[in-house]
Design a protein around this motif. Structure first.
Motif, PDB file in Angstrom:
ATOM      1  N   VAL A   1      53.565  91.521 -36.841  1.00 51.30           N
ATOM      2  CA  VAL A   1      54.266  92.665 -37.059  1.00 51.30           C
ATOM      3  C   VAL A   1      56.055  92.561 -36.624  1.00 51.30           C
ATOM      4  O   VAL A   1      56.625  93.030 -37.216  1.00 51.30           O
ATOM      5  N   GLY A   2      55.968  91.588 -35.291  1.00 51.37           N
ATOM      6  CA  GLY A   2      57.529  91.556 -35.228  1.00 51.37           C
ATOM      7  C   GLY A   2      58.384  90.815 -36.215  1.00 51.37           C
ATOM      8  O   GLY A   2      59.567  91.260 -36.502  1.00 51.37           O
ATOM      9  N   LEU A   3      57.625  89.874 -36.965  1.00 55.82           N
ATOM     10  CA  LEU A   3      58.296  89.141 -38.090  1.00 55.82           C
ATOM     11  C   LEU A   3      58.840  90.212 -39.137  1.00 55.82           C
ATOM     12  O   LEU A   3      59.642  90.079 -39.715  1.00 55.82           O
TER      13      LEU A   3
ATOM     14  N   ILE B   1      59.124  93.497 -38.895  1.00 54.72           N
ATOM     15  CA  ILE B   1      60.305  94.101 -38.385  1.00 54.72           C
ATOM     16  C   ILE B   1      61.571  93.711 -38.858  1.00 54.72           C
ATOM     17  O   ILE B   1      62.543  94.184 -39.010  1.00 54.72           O
ATOM     18  N   ARG B   2      61.413  92.276 -38.323  1.00 52.02           N
ATOM     19  CA  ARG B   2      62.625  91.459 -38.353  1.00 52.02           C
ATOM     20  C   ARG B   2      63.333  91.187 -39.853  1.00 52.02           C
ATOM     21  O   ARG B   2      64.388  91.193 -40.179  1.00 52.02           O
TER      22      ARG B   2
ATOM     23  N   LEU C   1      52.204  87.166 -26.903  1.00 49.56           N
ATOM     24  CA  LEU C   1      51.695  88.060 -28.119  1.00 49.56           C
ATOM     25  C   LEU C   1      50.564  87.761 -28.674  1.00 49.56           C
ATOM     26  O   LEU C   1      50.053  86.664 -28.718  1.00 49.56           O
TER      27      LEU C   1
ATOM     28  N   HIS D   1      57.597  85.247 -24.375  1.00 49.53           N
ATOM     29  CA  HIS D   1      56.726  86.546 -24.439  1.00 49.53           C
ATOM     30  C   HIS D   1      55.365  86.192 -24.972  1.00 49.53           C
ATOM     31  O   HIS D   1      55.124  85.438 -25.874  1.00 49.53           O
TER      32      HIS D   1
ATOM     33  N   GLU E   1      50.560  90.875 -33.331  1.00 52.22           N
ATOM     34  CA  GLU E   1      51.917  91.357 -32.614  1.00 52.22           C
ATOM     35  C   GLU E   1      53.138  90.594 -33.208  1.00 52.22           C
ATOM     36  O   GLU E   1      54.170  90.664 -33.511  1.00 52.22           O
ATOM     37  N   VAL E   2      52.845  89.258 -33.353  1.00 52.78           N
ATOM     38  CA  VAL E   2      53.800  88.261 -33.688  1.00 52.78           C
ATOM     39  C   VAL E   2      54.172  88.557 -35.358  1.00 52.78           C
ATOM     40  O   VAL E   2      55.363  88.500 -35.524  1.00 52.78           O
TER      41      VAL E   2
ATOM     42  N   GLU F   1      52.226 100.694 -37.158  1.00 50.37           N
ATOM     43  CA  GLU F   1      52.728  99.921 -36.272  1.00 50.37           C
ATOM     44  C   GLU F   1      54.283 100.173 -36.134  1.00 50.37           C
ATOM     45  O   GLU F   1      54.786  99.937 -35.066  1.00 50.37           O
ATOM     46  N   TYR F   2      54.897 100.248 -37.244  1.00 48.69           N
ATOM     47  CA  TYR F   2      56.599 100.603 -37.317  1.00 48.69           C
ATOM     48  C   TYR F   2      56.723 101.544 -38.176  1.00 48.69           C
ATOM     49  O   TYR F   2      56.285 101.565 -39.540  1.00 48.69           O
TER      50      TYR F   2
ATOM     51  N   LYS G   1      63.041  84.313 -28.437  1.00 46.64           N
ATOM     52  CA  LYS G   1      63.838  84.570 -29.224  1.00 46.64           C
ATOM     53  C   LYS G   1      64.931  83.136 -29.439  1.00 46.64           C
ATOM     54  O   LYS G   1      65.412  83.095 -30.364  1.00 46.64           O
TER      55      LYS G   1
END
Length: 627
Positions: free
Chosen positions: A57-59, A61-62, A50, A48, A54-55, A80-81, A41
């Motif tokens: 998907v996290g992006l 969500i951000r 990933l 982390h 997963e990377v 996934e979200y 972060k």
């Protein structure tokens, strides 16, 4: 929304996607997509681990997408979200071609179409194994064709431009295609204005070192608490894992844990992972003893070349003691030894390579020879490394890469290297520098446990046609210092001026071993050695005890030393002409009952030689002219 472009804790390819988000509706993510990634972060926060999906998907969500889906051919569509009150199934409720959509690819098409509806939540989908989907395009059914049509329309529509004018920085539908290779993507998608190609490279040295540090923490090893030992292990693992993924580096650490290999020997775990073997001849405690005795044992086999033997053994002893590359302070995946045997023909260059193979690996068959005169054409490169996909013989692999893959601990002899095509020589740049080579099928072969030996006749005076330039060539009778200087100069000129590849010569470095012409004393010793071999063969094959009288052996020796320009091969040819050939004729004439024969007289005829054999039983002579 905060941009991630300037956050050093994220991989560069993630920052590239984040930068293009406001103006791109679809991404083709290709390259090292099967790897794991270290994401922080912030620059000083913990990493982390990933996966690529997963990377992304996290992006997403951000980036405040409301619904994020993923798809792969095995698990189908997964949510996934979920960040909205809208029912996720509502995007799959339409009909397709007049019937309810049942297949997963058809449901993906519904998802892309419905996500563009006015007032719909922001939706994104990550499609794994996209290369498989694209490969099925020529035979696609209606559902798959519908998916491609929806994606193509989305990539080429003006909705995004209108959307950006009304709501900057927001695409309400994002599509990520995860592909093995960028060229797998069909042109209708890769050339669309709303599509961006993002390449994930293999991890850099810095990333490999970060990953090594993280993975090595799993080792329950007292040495790991030593900061210096831990740092050294990280450096070694990072340096030697060039071309590997982080997932593979993690597997190396797992192998070390399973095999009880401590952190100070992490290089052994890496070698075991790559080669599939735990034992290494280079770690044999008796190897140094064999190398110490090598001067005497090899000297009895390779006659008259003490300087060459000593220089070759020095290079290999350095590797056996782990001091190769020690002066540059970092680990290396280069071959264990590089030797360039140069000098006249027939002086023991190939024989020394065989003797070194037996000394190092305990067997002469650990020596693999390639006659480089067979690789003088540019297209013969495919014989060494294998034909590329789509060409005849692709599945067979290459002669060199197959040999090293099957026998990673070996001496590779490239005979008469100057006769190879320059393009083939370029392959050796990678072998000598990185210790690895990619074959025609894309698989990496490692040369880190091999010894590379080149041989060459450059700089030796060999024929009367070169008489005008004789001063530039070494000749029999020259002092060794003159021979060495002329040979080294010829090699330098060949690589720098003729081939214009000085970088190859620099990688060989000072490992050029110049052989001297054989002396008269060595030639006489070779005659005796060859005659002894003939006696043993006659005893083994015919049960006859053969004795050679001094007059015969002296005659052969005197003829053998008349011209030593062709070295041991010339001596062997003399022995064959003066003794083996007439012996063959005389043996046929001899009585089958003879148990012991003596070669008593050798006479020169007009166009051949006559050998007289005398039986010890009844003193009956048998000559070769009886044949």
């Amino acid at each position: 929304m905060d941009s991630l472009v300037h956050q050093p804790g994220l991989p560069a390819w993630v920052r590239e996607i984040d930068l293009a988000f406001p103006v791109t509706s679809q991404f083709i993510v290709a390259g090292n997509i099967r790897d794991i990634h270290l994401v922080r972060k912030s620059a000083d926060s913990a990493a982390h681990v990933l996966t690529t999906s997963e990377v992304i998907v996290g992006l997403l969500i951000r980036r405040r997408y409301d619904l994020v889906y993923s798809y792969d051919p095995v698990d189908g569509i997964r949510l996934e979200y979920h960040g909205t009150e809208v029912d996720p199934e509502s995007f799959f409720s339409s009909t397709h071609l007049g019937r309810a959509t049942a297949s997963t690819t058809g449901r993906l098409a519904d998802l892309i179409r419905n996500a563009r509806a006015p007032g719909a939540p922001r939706v994104a989908v990550v499609i794994a194994y996209a290369s498989r989907l694209w490969a099925e395009e020529p035979h696609a059914g209606p559902d798959l064709r519908g998916l491609f049509a929806a994606a193509e329309k989305r990539a080429n529509s003006n909705d995004g431009e209108d959307q950006l004018r009304n709501n900057p920085g927001r695409f309400d539908c994002g599509i990520f295609w995860l592909a093995d290779e960028a060229q797998d993507a069909p042109q209708w998608l890769s050339r669309a204005s709303g599509v961006r190609l993002v390449h994930i490279p293999l991890p850099s040295l810095g990333l490999r070192k970060s990953g090594a540090g993280l993975f090595l923490r799993r080792m329950d090893d007292p040495a790991r608490t030593d900061a210096a030992a831990a740092s050294a292990a990280e450096t070694v693992l990072a340096d030697l894992s060039q071309g590997m993924t982080l997932r593979e580096i993690d597997s190396v650490v797992t192998l070390a844990i399973e095999q009880g290999i401590d952190i100070t020997r992490i290089d052994e775990a890496l070698r075991s992972y790559r080669l599939g073997v735990l034992e290494s001849p280079w770690g044999d405690p008796l190897l140094l003893q064999r190398l110490k005795r090598g001067t005497d044992s090899i000297g009895r086999r390779v006659l008259g070349q003490p300087r060459a033997i000593q220089q070759a053994l020095t290079v290999l002893t350095r590797s056996a003691m782990g001091l190769t590359g020690a002066h540059v302070g970092n680990a290396s995946g280069r071959p264990q030894g590089i030797l360039f045997f140069a000098g006249p023909t027939g002086v023991g260059k190939t024989e020394l390579a065989k003797a070194l193979a037996e000394t190092l690996f305990g067997a002469e068959d650990a020596y693999i020879r390639f006659d480089m005169s067979e690789f003088s054409a540019e297209h013969s490169e495919a014989r060494l490394i294998g034909a590329p996909p789509g060409y005849v013989g692709h599945s067979a692999g290459g002669e060199l890469t197959n040999a090293v893959r099957d026998r990673p601990f070996s001496i590779l002899l490239f005979d008469e290297i100057e006769k190879a095509h320059p393009r083939i020589l370029d392959k050796f740049l990678q072998i000598l520098e990185d210790g690895r080579l990619t074959d025609g099928s894309g698989e990496t072969v490692y040369f880190s446990e091999t010894v590379i030996v080149f041989t060459s006749n450059l700089g030796t005076y060999r024929s009367s046609s070169e008489a005008g330039a004789s001063d530039n060539f070494a000749r029999w009778g020259d002092p060794y210092r003159d021979t060495e200087a002329k040979v080294r100069r010829a090699i330098e000129v060949h690589f720098t001026e003729q081939l214009q590849r000085p970088e190859l010569l620099s990688r060989i470095g000072d490992n050029i071993v110049v052989f001297d012409f054989i002396s008269e004393a060595v030639a006489r010793e070779l005659v005796r050695k060859y005659l002894s071999a003939v006696i043993r063969r006659v005893q083994t094959r015919h049960g006859i005890t053969l004795r050679i009288l001094p007059d015969v052996s002296n005659t052969i020796e005197e003829n053998a030393v008349e011209n030593l320009a062709f070295g041991g091969r010339g001596v062997g040819s003399i022995v064959e002409t003066l003794f083996v050939n007439p012996l063959t004729r005389a043996l046929i004439s001899a009585e089958k009952s003879a148990q012991a024969l003596a070669a008593s007289q050798l006479t020169r005829l007009e166009s051949s030689w006559e050998l007289r054999l005398t039986s010890s039983d009844d003193n009956q002579p048998f000559t070769s002219k009886h044949f």
